[in-house]
Design a protein around this motif. Structure first.
Motif, short mmCIF file in Angstrom:
data_model
loop_
_atom_site.label_atom_id
_atom_site.label_comp_id
_atom_site.label_asym_id
_atom_site.label_seq_id
_atom_site.Cartn_x
_atom_site.Cartn_y
_atom_site.Cartn_z
N SER A 24 0.85 -1.19 0.00
CA SER A 24 0.00 0.00 0.00
C SER A 24 0.88 1.24 0.00
N LEU A 25 0.41 2.28 -0.69
CA LEU A 25 1.18 3.51 -0.79
C LEU A 25 0.31 4.72 -0.43
N SER A 26 0.90 5.66 0.25
CA SER A 26 0.22 6.93 0.54
C SER A 26 0.46 7.89 -0.63
N ARG A 27 -0.26 8.99 -0.63
CA ARG A 27 -0.06 10.00 -1.68
C ARG A 27 1.39 10.45 -1.75
N SER A 28 1.95 10.77 -0.58
CA SER A 28 3.33 11.27 -0.57
C SER A 28 4.32 10.22 -1.05
N GLU A 29 4.07 8.94 -0.74
CA GLU A 29 4.95 7.87 -1.23
C GLU A 29 4.86 7.74 -2.74
N ILE A 30 3.66 7.87 -3.29
CA ILE A 30 3.48 7.79 -4.74
C ILE A 30 4.26 8.90 -5.42
N ILE A 31 4.16 10.11 -4.88
CA ILE A 31 4.89 11.24 -5.45
C ILE A 31 6.40 11.01 -5.33
N GLU A 32 6.82 10.60 -4.14
CA GLU A 32 8.24 10.36 -3.86
C GLU A 32 8.84 9.28 -4.77
N LEU A 33 8.08 8.22 -5.02
CA LEU A 33 8.56 7.09 -5.81
C LEU A 33 8.39 7.29 -7.31
N SER A 34 7.93 8.48 -7.71
CA SER A 34 7.69 8.77 -9.13
C SER A 34 8.48 10.00 -9.59
N PRO A 35 9.81 9.96 -9.49
CA PRO A 35 10.58 11.16 -9.87
C PRO A 35 10.50 11.49 -11.36
N GLU A 36 10.24 10.50 -12.20
CA GLU A 36 10.18 10.71 -13.65
C GLU A 36 8.73 10.87 -14.13
N ARG A 37 7.83 11.21 -13.24
CA ARG A 37 6.41 11.26 -13.58
C ARG A 37 6.12 12.33 -14.63
N SER A 38 5.06 12.06 -15.39
CA SER A 38 4.63 13.01 -16.41
C SER A 38 3.54 13.93 -15.86
N TRP A 39 3.07 13.68 -14.64
CA TRP A 39 2.00 14.45 -14.03
C TRP A 39 2.58 15.33 -12.92
N LYS A 40 1.83 16.36 -12.60
CA LYS A 40 2.26 17.28 -11.54
C LYS A 40 1.91 16.71 -10.18
N ALA A 41 2.78 16.88 -9.21
CA ALA A 41 2.54 16.37 -7.86
C ALA A 41 1.22 16.93 -7.30
N SER A 42 0.88 18.14 -7.67
CA SER A 42 -0.34 18.77 -7.16
C SER A 42 -1.60 18.10 -7.70
N SER A 43 -1.48 17.27 -8.74
CA SER A 43 -2.65 16.62 -9.30
C SER A 43 -2.86 15.20 -8.76
N ILE A 44 -2.06 14.79 -7.78
CA ILE A 44 -2.16 13.43 -7.25
C ILE A 44 -3.56 13.13 -6.71
N HIS A 45 -4.16 14.10 -6.03
CA HIS A 45 -5.50 13.91 -5.47
C HIS A 45 -6.51 13.57 -6.57
N ILE A 46 -6.47 14.32 -7.66
CA ILE A 46 -7.39 14.10 -8.78
C ILE A 46 -7.16 12.72 -9.40
N LEU A 47 -5.89 12.37 -9.63
CA LEU A 47 -5.56 11.09 -10.25
C LEU A 47 -6.02 9.92 -9.38
#
Length: 134
Positions: free
Chosen positions: A25-48
């Protein structure tokens, strides 16, 4: 597998891929942290995450303390294999015959010279079980 098809955006698929390789299981912050090459903005994690919840691709399966507050943790509700099958089934609708499409697809997949005898034996066993009504 609950759904017949599942349409994921590129960004949603990035999050799902991360969940599939993390096996936890992952929290929002872990998802952001583990996705340094992401194509999405960290601020959009809630929407995604909300979109993935709505599509029943992920589930909330716990809470974790983050600072003074608690945040939800998420995990995949489907396996990568289930997702791949959904995509293949979705593609088959373009053929006139599902059986012809399935035969053609399996035929192309097993032509790969990297498939060993053990894998072919397992596939034969699956087909025999299906024939017996399993």
């Amino acid at each position: 597998m609950g759904k017949a098809t599942l349409d994921l955006t590129k960004n949603e698929l990035e999050i799902m891929s991360l969940m599939w390789v993390q096996y936890k299981s992952l929290s929002r912050s872990e998802i952001i942290e583990l996705s340094p090459e992401r194509s999405w903005k960290a601020s959009s994690i809630h929407i995604l995450l909300n979109q993935l919840l709505e599509k029943k691709a992920i589930v909330v399966d716990g809470f974790v303390k983050t600072g003074k507050n608690y945040g939800r943790t998420y995990s995949a509700a489907i396996t990568p294999e289930e997702y791949q099958v959904m995509q293949v089934k979705q593609g088959i609708v373009f053929f006139q015959s599902k059986s012809a499409a399935l035969t053609s697809l399996v035929s192309e997949l097993v032509k790969d010279e990297d498939i060993d005898d053990e894998t072919l034996d397992r596939l034969e066993a699956i087909l025999r079980e299906k024939r017996r009504g399993g």
